[in-house]
Design an enzyme around this catalytic site. Structure first.
Site, mmCIF file in Angstrom:
data_model
loop_
_atom_site.group_PDB
_atom_site.id
_atom_site.type_symbol
_atom_site.label_atom_id
_atom_site.label_comp_id
_atom_site.label_asym_id
_atom_site.label_seq_id
_atom_site.Cartn_x
_atom_site.Cartn_y
_atom_site.Cartn_z
ATOM 1 N N HIS A 160 20.675 -36.697 0.170
ATOM 2 C CA HIS A 160 19.707 -37.063 1.204
ATOM 3 C C HIS A 160 18.271 -36.824 0.743
ATOM 4 O O HIS A 160 17.361 -36.722 1.566
ATOM 5 C CB HIS A 160 20.005 -36.283 2.489
ATOM 6 C CG HIS A 160 21.393 -36.531 2.995
ATOM 7 N ND1 HIS A 160 21.767 -37.711 3.598
ATOM 8 C CD2 HIS A 160 22.518 -35.762 2.929
ATOM 9 C CE1 HIS A 160 23.063 -37.653 3.915
ATOM 10 N NE2 HIS A 160 23.532 -36.479 3.509
ATOM 11 N N GLU B 123 19.486 -17.508 -2.250
ATOM 12 C CA GLU B 123 19.161 -16.191 -2.812
ATOM 13 C C GLU B 123 18.910 -16.297 -4.330
ATOM 14 O O GLU B 123 17.984 -15.670 -4.854
ATOM 15 C CB GLU B 123 20.294 -15.199 -2.492
ATOM 16 C CG GLU B 123 20.167 -13.819 -3.105
ATOM 17 C CD GLU B 123 18.907 -13.048 -2.685
ATOM 18 O OE1 GLU B 123 18.176 -13.506 -1.794
ATOM 19 O OE2 GLU B 123 18.654 -11.999 -3.302
ATOM 20 N N ASN C 3 -3.206 2.089 5.106
ATOM 21 C CA ASN C 3 -2.219 1.024 4.927
ATOM 22 C C ASN C 3 -2.146 0.276 6.245
ATOM 23 O O ASN C 3 -2.065 0.893 7.301
ATOM 24 C CB ASN C 3 -0.848 1.642 4.588
ATOM 25 C CG ASN C 3 0.263 0.603 4.540
ATOM 26 O OD1 ASN C 3 0.009 -0.597 4.427
ATOM 27 N ND2 ASN C 3 1.501 1.065 4.624
ATOM 28 N N GLY C 4 -2.200 -1.063 6.183
ATOM 29 C CA GLY C 4 -2.128 -1.850 7.410
ATOM 30 C C GLY C 4 -3.342 -2.745 7.552
ATOM 31 O O GLY C 4 -4.079 -2.967 6.592
ATOM 32 N N GLU D 25 10.669 -15.259 -7.506
ATOM 33 C CA GLU D 25 9.863 -14.046 -7.417
ATOM 34 C C GLU D 25 9.780 -13.311 -8.750
ATOM 35 O O GLU D 25 8.768 -12.686 -9.040
ATOM 36 C CB GLU D 25 10.327 -13.125 -6.285
ATOM 37 C CG GLU D 25 11.685 -12.518 -6.417
ATOM 38 C CD GLU D 25 12.043 -11.619 -5.221
ATOM 39 O OE1 GLU D 25 11.146 -11.125 -4.537
ATOM 40 O OE2 GLU D 25 13.247 -11.418 -4.986
ATOM 41 N N TRP E 116 -2.628 -2.922 -1.771
ATOM 42 C CA TRP E 116 -2.202 -4.320 -1.875
ATOM 43 C C TRP E 116 -3.194 -5.088 -1.020
ATOM 44 O O TRP E 116 -3.227 -4.940 0.200
ATOM 45 C CB TRP E 116 -0.776 -4.464 -1.361
ATOM 46 C CG TRP E 116 -0.149 -5.785 -1.634
ATOM 47 C CD1 TRP E 116 0.455 -6.170 -2.796
ATOM 48 C CD2 TRP E 116 -0.033 -6.885 -0.733
ATOM 49 N NE1 TRP E 116 0.931 -7.454 -2.675
ATOM 50 C CE2 TRP E 116 0.639 -7.931 -1.423
ATOM 51 C CE3 TRP E 116 -0.447 -7.122 0.569
ATOM 52 C CZ2 TRP E 116 0.920 -9.160 -0.851
ATOM 53 C CZ3 TRP E 116 -0.173 -8.348 1.157
ATOM 54 C CH2 TRP E 116 0.506 -9.351 0.446
ATOM 55 N N LYS F 42 15.372 -15.242 -6.085
ATOM 56 C CA LYS F 42 15.295 -14.258 -7.172
ATOM 57 C C LYS F 42 14.507 -14.844 -8.346
ATOM 58 O O LYS F 42 13.671 -14.196 -8.942
ATOM 59 C CB LYS F 42 16.696 -13.845 -7.657
ATOM 60 C CG LYS F 42 17.436 -12.901 -6.769
ATOM 61 C CD LYS F 42 17.020 -11.457 -6.929
ATOM 62 C CE LYS F 42 16.304 -10.843 -5.776
ATOM 63 N NZ LYS F 42 16.544 -11.020 -4.430
ATOM 64 N N CYS G 53 0.810 -1.227 0.000
ATOM 65 C CA CYS G 53 0.000 0.000 0.000
ATOM 66 C C CYS G 53 0.847 1.284 0.000
ATOM 67 O O CYS G 53 1.718 1.454 0.843
ATOM 68 C CB CYS G 53 -0.947 0.059 1.180
ATOM 69 S SG CYS G 53 -2.164 -1.250 1.205
ATOM 70 N N ARG H 29 6.165 -0.262 -4.483
ATOM 71 C CA ARG H 29 5.826 -0.935 -3.227
ATOM 72 C C ARG H 29 4.937 -2.151 -3.466
ATOM 73 O O ARG H 29 4.839 -3.016 -2.615
ATOM 74 C CB ARG H 29 5.115 0.048 -2.275
ATOM 75 C CG ARG H 29 5.987 1.197 -1.851
ATOM 76 C CD ARG H 29 5.193 2.243 -1.090
ATOM 77 N NE ARG H 29 4.727 1.759 0.193
ATOM 78 C CZ ARG H 29 5.411 1.822 1.324
ATOM 79 N NH1 ARG H 29 6.617 2.351 1.319
ATOM 80 N NH2 ARG H 29 4.920 1.371 2.446
ATOM 81 N N LYS I 18 6.967 -4.362 -2.187
ATOM 82 C CA LYS I 18 8.350 -4.026 -1.880
ATOM 83 C C LYS I 18 8.608 -4.104 -0.384
ATOM 84 O O LYS I 18 9.582 -4.680 0.057
ATOM 85 C CB LYS I 18 8.686 -2.625 -2.404
ATOM 86 C CG LYS I 18 10.115 -2.183 -2.123
ATOM 87 C CD LYS I 18 11.120 -3.054 -2.837
ATOM 88 C CE LYS I 18 12.551 -2.643 -2.578
ATOM 89 N NZ LYS I 18 13.488 -3.722 -2.940
HETATM 90 O O1 M6R Z 1 12.794 -4.363 3.431
HETATM 91 P P1 M6R Z 1 13.292 -5.687 3.925
HETATM 92 O O2 M6R Z 1 14.746 -5.907 3.662
HETATM 93 O O3 M6R Z 1 12.963 -5.911 5.380
HETATM 94 O O4 M6R Z 1 12.498 -6.777 3.106
HETATM 95 C C1 M6R Z 1 12.603 -8.134 3.395
HETATM 96 C C2 M6R Z 1 11.994 -8.976 2.305
HETATM 97 O O5 M6R Z 1 10.618 -8.706 2.187
HETATM 98 C C3 M6R Z 1 12.667 -8.735 0.950
HETATM 99 O O6 M6R Z 1 14.033 -8.978 1.011
HETATM 100 C C4 M6R Z 1 12.031 -9.645 -0.133
HETATM 101 O O7 M6R Z 1 12.343 -10.968 0.127
HETATM 102 C C5 M6R Z 1 12.509 -9.206 -1.516
HETATM 103 N N1 M6R Z 1 11.411 -9.191 -2.432
HETATM 104 C C6 M6R Z 1 13.544 -10.111 -2.097
HETATM 105 O O8 M6R Z 1 13.963 -9.728 -3.347
#
Ligand code: M6R
Length: 620
Positions: A512, A489, A101-102, A496, A75, A493, A2, A27, A615
């Protein structure tokens, strides 16, 4: 998650609000809306989908010219992403418009209370109840200069959960009010004009002067009286003023098709900025901003690193470096699990909370739990003035500059570097490493920006490889030692951005179970440690490559320059510069970012705003 914008000033409010919403798009959202106030009437427009849908509706709706307005990108949490659930929500009498927002956790009894008065709800959201409560509360108050703010305070006192609320009232042509608890909101102060935003990106094109709003505070923005901040009881509060240290240009794409590509390219500079001013002339660490005394740092007997998503992966890497350099035990935990497990914390525990945005609710709640248990909290954060650093005992800013793409890239690399700084600083203060040992690592750190730049110069074959993988159903990532978090990681990537099933494994775990999923042609990305890594970790990973290849995998190997042991078993080799073992993730992660970006782009996906993602995740 949001985005909220508010404006009071001489300009056309609709234009300012839409521009703010555009800047907050990163965001993540699935509907958008605006409300403007002119001639004692509120006019709203809202639409499911992207801002373009809203703009199309606005072109047909022809809203009146106005100089006060609010806007929202939503969102969805309570109620699907539909036109009617989009914000703003307007009270039944049409006099109040609210964006939120929230999550309002007690909205069910509040809604029942409002419905009992005969009001019919028009949405499934938790937010709408606020519009109805506000209008009724306002009506019951005597006329006065801060009537709308008082109504907002009274309503806020009744709400449970997390909220940033911004409201306008048709009878208040010069005022907007906002309230915040556990959700972000900043005030922008221009020349005779005021802005509200979920973050400074909302108004950075107009002003760099901002006011921080604290927890449980209400701000009234009045065209002539300016910004007045109170707590929920009405006591005046002096807000902290600060200047935003990046400008609008930093948040633009700068010629790149995607923010993510721009942010990947910015990594050498971002890493250099994280190090800037923190490496002393004689090879010592200078972390003046860590407001914990040397004695407090010496008393630490255990470290927890707590974070979410990509930041959690940075935390996993922190464990390798901090334990190795300081011999202090380090546990790493996803923030959403931390407090439910009842971790053993006390005054001699250091909790490191890593968050790019500084607003991630799970991380914030973990932080508060740690502080309640008397642990010391150090935040590693990128967003200046955000909630997590504000509530921590100490903060190390990463100085990566604004990260707009939902997928974190420079945010991650700079978090990893900040973790190295914390680890080395602890080693220095506690005297567990000789000064020349620290100086040698400091030299290695200084070399990182160049090393990342060299990786980026050789990315064309990685892009080509990405195009050839665009139809893959699943891609696996393997790593050992520090290569394991890098594998996690790389898989995150890809998931997502490209919506391809991907998993990261510790290479030793392969036999395993996971090896069963390898089929003819399954792409397997292997992050190979340096041959100079101790205990023949390198040799074991080379064996793992052979094992997956023997079962039909298409092997994509990330190996340092000069490592020819991998050549017989690699279908593709991606080269990275020689880098000391513990620092290697800063270079080995970069090709995985480029690969995921290219695969997503080839699949025709929105690289900067992947589906379903936000975001900053400001709800638990
Ligand atoms: O703002 P933050 O670093 O706390 O965010 C944490 C995660 O939400 C963030 O790293 C998320 O996993 C990203 N989309 C990864 O690319």
């Amino acid at each position: 998650m949001c985005g909220i914008v508010g404006y009071v000033g001489p300009q056309d409010s609709l234009g300012v609000v839409l521009e703010g919403l555009r800047r907050l798009e990163y965001r993540g959202y699935d509907s958008a809306g605006v409300a403007v106030l002119a001639d004692g009437q509120l006019s709203t427009a809202k639409k499911a989908g992207k801002l373009a849908n809203l703009e199309k509706q606005l072109a047909e709706a022809d809203l009146p010219a106005a100089t006060i307005g609010i806007g929202h990108t939503r969102w969805a949490t309570h109620g699907g992403p539909t036109d009617r659930n989009a914000h703003p929500h307007v009270s039944a009498d049409g006099r109040v418009a609210v964006v939120h927002n929230g999550i309002i956790e007690n909205f069910v009894p509040l809604r029942a209370e409002v419905e009992a008065t005969g009001v019919e709800f028009t949405s499934e959201t938790d937010t709408e109840v606020v519009a109805h409560l506000l209008t009724a509360t306002y009506r019951a108050l005597p006329a006065g200069p801060d009537r709308l703010a008082e109504a907002m305070r009274a309503v806020s006192r009744r709400l449970e959960g997390a909220f940033t609320l911004v409201a306008t009232h048709a009878d208040e042509p010069d005022t907007i009010v906002a309230s915040r608890r556990n959700s972000p909101l900043v005030v922008g102060v221009g020349d005779g004009e005021y802005f509200l935003g979920s973050d400074v990106a909302a108004f950075i094109g107009h002003t760099r002067n901002a006011l921080e709003l604290g927890q449980d505070q209400v701000v009234e923005i009045d065209r002539t009286r300016g910004a007045t901040v109170t707590d929920f009881s009405g006591n005046r509060v002096e807000p902290t003023a600060y200047t935003v240290d990046w400008d609008a240009a930093a948040a633009e794409k700068g010629g790149y098709p995607w923010f993510m590509l721009k942010e990947i390219a910015e990594q050498p500079r971002a890493v250099a900025d994280t190090l800037l001013g923190r490496l002393g002339e004689s090879g010592e660490l200078v972390l003046d901003e860590v407001r914990l005394s040397d004695q407090e740092l010496r008393d630490i007997d255990k470290i927890f690193v707590v974070a979410c998503g990509t930041a959690f992966h940075a935390g996993l890497l922190a464990k390798y470096a901090i334990e190795h350099w300081t011999r202090i035990p380090v546990e790493v935990e996803v923030a959403s699990e931390f407090r439910y497990r009842d971790p053993v914390l006390d005054r001699s525990t250091l909790v490191v909370v890593i968050s790019q945005s500084g607003e991630t609710m799970d991380s914030l709640m973990a932080l508060r739990h740690a502080r309640d248990q008397k642990a010391r909290v150090l935040a590693i954060c990128n967003a200046n003035g955000s909630t997590i650093p504000r509530e921590s005992d100490a903060v190390l800013y990463t100085h990566a500059g604004p990260e707009v793409a939902v997928a974190s890239t420079k945010g991650f690399l700079t978090q990893v570097v900040a973790c190295y700084l914390v680890g080395l600083f602890l080693a220095q203060v506690r005297g567990v490493k000789y000064a020349d040992e620290i100086a040698a690592i400091v030299d290695d750190l200084r070399a990182l920006p160049d090393a990342v730049a060299r990786v980026l110069e050789q990315m064309e074959p990685v892009r080509e490889l990405g195009r050839s993988l665009a139809d893959a159903n699943t891609i696996l990532f393997l790593g050992r030692h520090v290569g394991f978090p890098v594998a996690l990681e790389g898989a995150l990537k890809l998931k997502e951005l490209a919506y391809i099933h991907a998993e990261g494994f510790a290479a030793g775990e392969l036999k395993h179970g996971p090896i069963a999923v390898i089929d003819q042609g399954t792409p397997v990305v292997v992050i190979v440690p340096s041959p100079r890594t101790r205990e023949s970790v390198h040799g074991k990973v080379v064996s793992n490559i052979q094992e997956v290849r023997a079962r039909g995998a298409r092997t994509i190997v990330i190996a340092e320059d000069g490592d020819d042991d991998v050549l017989p078993f690699a279908d593709h080799v991606i080269r990275v510069p020689r880098t000391p073992t513990l620092l290697a993730p800063v270079v080995t992660t970069v090709p995985l970012q480029v690969l995921a970006c290219e695969i997503a782009d080839t699949r025709g996906l929105d690289v900067d705003q992947p589906r379903n993602l936000a975001k900053s995740v400001t709800v638990e």
